[in-house]
Design a protein around this motif. Structure first.
Motif, PDB file in Angstrom:
ATOM      1  N   ARG A 177      -1.261   7.015  10.048  1.00 50.48           N
ATOM      2  CA  ARG A 177      -2.096   6.748  10.928  1.00 50.48           C
ATOM      3  C   ARG A 177      -2.121   5.336  11.523  1.00 50.48           C
ATOM      4  O   ARG A 177      -2.355   4.882  12.711  1.00 50.48           O
ATOM      5  CB  ARG A 177      -3.657   7.038  10.763  1.00 50.48           C
ATOM      6  CG  ARG A 177      -3.991   8.591  10.719  1.00 50.48           C
ATOM      7  CD  ARG A 177      -5.276   8.986  10.610  1.00 50.48           C
ATOM      8  NE  ARG A 177      -5.736   8.258   9.393  1.00 50.48           N
ATOM      9  CZ  ARG A 177      -5.822   8.871   7.909  1.00 50.48           C
ATOM     10  NH1 ARG A 177      -5.651  10.180   7.815  1.00 50.48           N
ATOM     11  NH2 ARG A 177      -6.176   8.316   6.888  1.00 50.48           N
ATOM     12  N   GLN A 178      -2.139   4.315  10.720  1.00 49.27           N
ATOM     13  CA  GLN A 178      -2.015   2.843  10.955  1.00 49.27           C
ATOM     14  C   GLN A 178      -0.772   2.646  11.786  1.00 49.27           C
ATOM     15  O   GLN A 178      -0.864   1.565  12.457  1.00 49.27           O
ATOM     16  CB  GLN A 178      -1.923   2.150   9.737  1.00 49.27           C
ATOM     17  CG  GLN A 178      -3.295   2.313   8.698  1.00 49.27           C
ATOM     18  CD  GLN A 178      -3.305   1.502   7.518  1.00 49.27           C
ATOM     19  OE1 GLN A 178      -2.298   1.116   7.216  1.00 49.27           O
ATOM     20  NE2 GLN A 178      -4.583   1.358   6.787  1.00 49.27           N
ATOM     21  N   ARG A 179       0.363   3.361  11.522  1.00 43.74           N
ATOM     22  CA  ARG A 179       1.536   3.078  12.101  1.00 43.74           C
ATOM     23  C   ARG A 179       1.346   3.211  13.444  1.00 43.74           C
ATOM     24  O   ARG A 179       1.790   2.864  14.366  1.00 43.74           O
ATOM     25  CB  ARG A 179       2.560   3.624  11.375  1.00 43.74           C
ATOM     26  CG  ARG A 179       4.006   3.280  12.310  1.00 43.74           C
ATOM     27  CD  ARG A 179       5.095   4.051  11.447  1.00 43.74           C
ATOM     28  NE  ARG A 179       4.668   5.638  11.552  1.00 43.74           N
ATOM     29  CZ  ARG A 179       5.568   6.512  11.201  1.00 43.74           C
ATOM     30  NH1 ARG A 179       6.463   6.344  10.293  1.00 43.74           N
ATOM     31  NH2 ARG A 179       5.201   7.676  11.418  1.00 43.74           N
ATOM     32  N   ASP A 180       0.607   4.592  13.820  1.00 44.38           N
ATOM     33  CA  ASP A 180       0.516   5.066  15.126  1.00 44.38           C
ATOM     34  C   ASP A 180      -0.270   4.105  15.793  1.00 44.38           C
ATOM     35  O   ASP A 180      -0.343   4.030  17.065  1.00 44.38           O
ATOM     36  CB  ASP A 180       0.027   6.418  15.071  1.00 44.38           C
ATOM     37  CG  ASP A 180       1.125   7.473  14.502  1.00 44.38           C
ATOM     38  OD1 ASP A 180       2.199   7.203  14.534  1.00 44.38           O
ATOM     39  OD2 ASP A 180       0.865   8.722  13.893  1.00 44.38           O
ATOM     40  N   ALA A 234      -2.506   8.730   0.843  1.00 45.65           N
ATOM     41  CA  ALA A 234      -1.768   7.391   1.348  1.00 45.65           C
ATOM     42  C   ALA A 234      -0.755   7.550   2.491  1.00 45.65           C
ATOM     43  O   ALA A 234      -0.739   6.632   3.245  1.00 45.65           O
ATOM     44  CB  ALA A 234      -1.518   6.949  -0.096  1.00 45.65           C
ATOM     45  N   LYS A 235       0.267   8.543   2.264  1.00 40.71           N
ATOM     46  CA  LYS A 235       1.079   8.760   3.464  1.00 40.71           C
ATOM     47  C   LYS A 235       0.609   8.849   4.699  1.00 40.71           C
ATOM     48  O   LYS A 235       0.754   8.338   5.814  1.00 40.71           O
ATOM     49  CB  LYS A 235       1.944   9.681   3.056  1.00 40.71           C
ATOM     50  CG  LYS A 235       3.088   9.893   3.726  1.00 40.71           C
ATOM     51  CD  LYS A 235       4.056  11.207   3.458  1.00 40.71           C
ATOM     52  CE  LYS A 235       5.203  11.575   4.479  1.00 40.71           C
ATOM     53  NZ  LYS A 235       6.113  12.452   3.941  1.00 40.71           N
ATOM     54  N   PHE A 257      -0.578  14.247  -6.454  1.00 43.00           N
ATOM     55  CA  PHE A 257       0.150  14.640  -5.085  1.00 43.00           C
ATOM     56  C   PHE A 257      -0.840  14.288  -3.997  1.00 43.00           C
ATOM     57  O   PHE A 257      -0.462  13.869  -2.687  1.00 43.00           O
ATOM     58  CB  PHE A 257       0.337  16.406  -5.210  1.00 43.00           C
ATOM     59  CG  PHE A 257       0.864  16.813  -4.141  1.00 43.00           C
ATOM     60  CD1 PHE A 257       2.101  16.457  -3.569  1.00 43.00           C
ATOM     61  CD2 PHE A 257       0.075  17.315  -3.130  1.00 43.00           C
ATOM     62  CE1 PHE A 257       2.546  17.160  -2.443  1.00 43.00           C
ATOM     63  CE2 PHE A 257       0.426  17.828  -1.897  1.00 43.00           C
ATOM     64  CZ  PHE A 257       1.809  17.750  -1.683  1.00 43.00           C
ATOM     65  N   GLN A 258      -2.301  14.843  -4.319  1.00 48.87           N
ATOM     66  CA  GLN A 258      -3.136  14.586  -3.392  1.00 48.87           C
ATOM     67  C   GLN A 258      -3.186  12.897  -2.834  1.00 48.87           C
ATOM     68  O   GLN A 258      -3.383  12.598  -1.860  1.00 48.87           O
ATOM     69  CB  GLN A 258      -4.611  15.203  -3.611  1.00 48.87           C
ATOM     70  CG  GLN A 258      -4.493  16.409  -3.775  1.00 48.87           C
ATOM     71  CD  GLN A 258      -5.886  17.042  -4.259  1.00 48.87           C
ATOM     72  OE1 GLN A 258      -6.397  16.415  -5.195  1.00 48.87           O
ATOM     73  NE2 GLN A 258      -6.259  18.129  -4.021  1.00 48.87           N
ATOM     74  N   HIS A 259      -3.371  12.024  -3.838  1.00 47.05           N
ATOM     75  CA  HIS A 259      -3.349  10.691  -3.722  1.00 47.05           C
ATOM     76  C   HIS A 259      -2.259  10.145  -2.822  1.00 47.05           C
ATOM     77  O   HIS A 259      -2.446   9.486  -1.934  1.00 47.05           O
ATOM     78  CB  HIS A 259      -3.564  10.081  -4.984  1.00 47.05           C
ATOM     79  CG  HIS A 259      -4.916  10.114  -5.771  1.00 47.05           C
ATOM     80  ND1 HIS A 259      -4.979   9.944  -6.914  1.00 47.05           N
ATOM     81  CD2 HIS A 259      -6.215  10.566  -5.253  1.00 47.05           C
ATOM     82  CE1 HIS A 259      -6.349  10.165  -7.259  1.00 47.05           C
ATOM     83  NE2 HIS A 259      -6.896  10.643  -6.092  1.00 47.05           N
ATOM     84  N   ARG A 260      -1.120  10.771  -3.289  1.00 41.46           N
ATOM     85  CA  ARG A 260       0.271  10.151  -2.243  1.00 41.46           C
ATOM     86  C   ARG A 260      -0.002  10.711  -1.047  1.00 41.46           C
ATOM     87  O   ARG A 260       0.348  10.018  -0.073  1.00 41.46           O
ATOM     88  CB  ARG A 260       1.462  10.884  -2.876  1.00 41.46           C
ATOM     89  CG  ARG A 260       1.834  10.104  -4.493  1.00 41.46           C
ATOM     90  CD  ARG A 260       3.092  10.435  -4.922  1.00 41.46           C
ATOM     91  NE  ARG A 260       3.457  11.988  -5.083  1.00 41.46           N
ATOM     92  CZ  ARG A 260       3.143  12.821  -6.069  1.00 41.46           C
ATOM     93  NH1 ARG A 260       2.504  12.280  -7.065  1.00 41.46           N
ATOM     94  NH2 ARG A 260       3.527  13.926  -5.999  1.00 41.46           N
ATOM     95  N   ARG A 261      -0.483  12.214  -0.931  1.00 39.61           N
ATOM     96  CA  ARG A 261      -0.550  12.708   0.505  1.00 39.61           C
ATOM     97  C   ARG A 261      -1.512  11.764   1.426  1.00 39.61           C
ATOM     98  O   ARG A 261      -1.103  11.660   2.440  1.00 39.61           O
ATOM     99  CB  ARG A 261      -0.859  14.036   0.445  1.00 39.61           C
ATOM    100  CG  ARG A 261      -1.049  14.665   1.787  1.00 39.61           C
ATOM    101  CD  ARG A 261      -1.313  16.235   1.419  1.00 39.61           C
ATOM    102  NE  ARG A 261      -2.915  16.316   0.747  1.00 39.61           N
ATOM    103  CZ  ARG A 261      -3.801  15.997   1.168  1.00 39.61           C
ATOM    104  NH1 ARG A 261      -4.224  15.319   2.597  1.00 39.61           N
ATOM    105  NH2 ARG A 261      -5.184  16.147   0.747  1.00 39.61           N
TER     106      ARG A 261
END
Length: 212
Positions: free
Chosen positions: A99-102, A93-94, A87-91
């Motif tokens: 951040r990259q999209r922003d 990565a999301k 769950f931490q890895h998925r969070r």
């Protein structure tokens, strides 16, 4: 052993129920929930270490069953630890994607944006310089090889001349002193030739260092 086992088993079920809170937690509270679950898992691992020691002290007729119960708890808590890490890895990565999209949406590009230009001229110039250096080194090595071949030919010529002089001297019956002087001069000529070869190699090395 039994009270500690029941307490640990209860904690495992509590962690299982808390895992559902992770999916419903918002960005501000998700880290707190993760920390709470991790603290409970660490505490359970500590209890399991104690339970393993206690199970080994059970009577022989109960020892195998006690060990199986402890192993089952260990499997359950390891599964919970893996689920938390996933769950931490998925969070993470999301969050990184957001951040990259922003950053991409907030960035403005212009026709003269220096970040979008590719320094092709510098790359071409650097490649041309490397090729020139390689050609220069090839020419230098070829010239050095010719010089070494010339020195080798001179050495063979000097050896032949020395032998002829010695043969003539023997035929004329020259004294031993004259013969030693002739051999000494031939020995000196040999060192002069070796010195010339070393000097040529040193010059070639300095030129290569300068070009590179």
């Amino acid at each position: 052993m039994e009270p500690l086992y029941q307490q640990t088993n209860k904690q495992v079920h509590e962690v299982q129920s808390h895992m559902g809170r992770l999916e419903r937690a918002d960005k501000q509270s998700v880290h707190l929930v993760e920390n709470e679950i991790q603290a409970s898992i660490d505490q359970i691992f500590g209890h399991l270490e104690r339970l393993e020691i206690l199970s080994s002290k059970e009577p022989p007729n109960k020892r195998q069953n006690a060990k199986l119960r402890v192993d089952q708890l260990k499997y359950d808590v390891q599964h919970l630890q893996t689920a938390l890490r996933n769950f931490q890895h998925r969070r993470q990565a999301k969050e990184q994607q957001e951040r990259q999209r922003d950053e991409l949406l907030s960035r403005t590009f212009t026709t003269n944006d220096s970040d979008t230009t590719i320094p092709m001229d510098e790359s071409l110039q650097f490649n041309s310089s490397l090729q020139s250096i390689h050609h220069g080194m090839d020419d230098l090595i070829g010239g050095g090889h010719s010089i070494l071949e010339g020195l080798r030919a001179q050495r063979l010529t000097l050896k032949g001349t020395q032998k002829k002089i010695l043969d003539i001297a023997n035929m004329l019956g020259l004294s031993n002193t004259v013969m030693r002087l002739i051999e000494k001069r031939a020995f000196q000529d040999k060192y002069f030739m070796i010195g010339g070869m070393l000097l040529t190699c040193a010059v070639m090395f300095l030129v290569v260092q300068y070009l590179t």
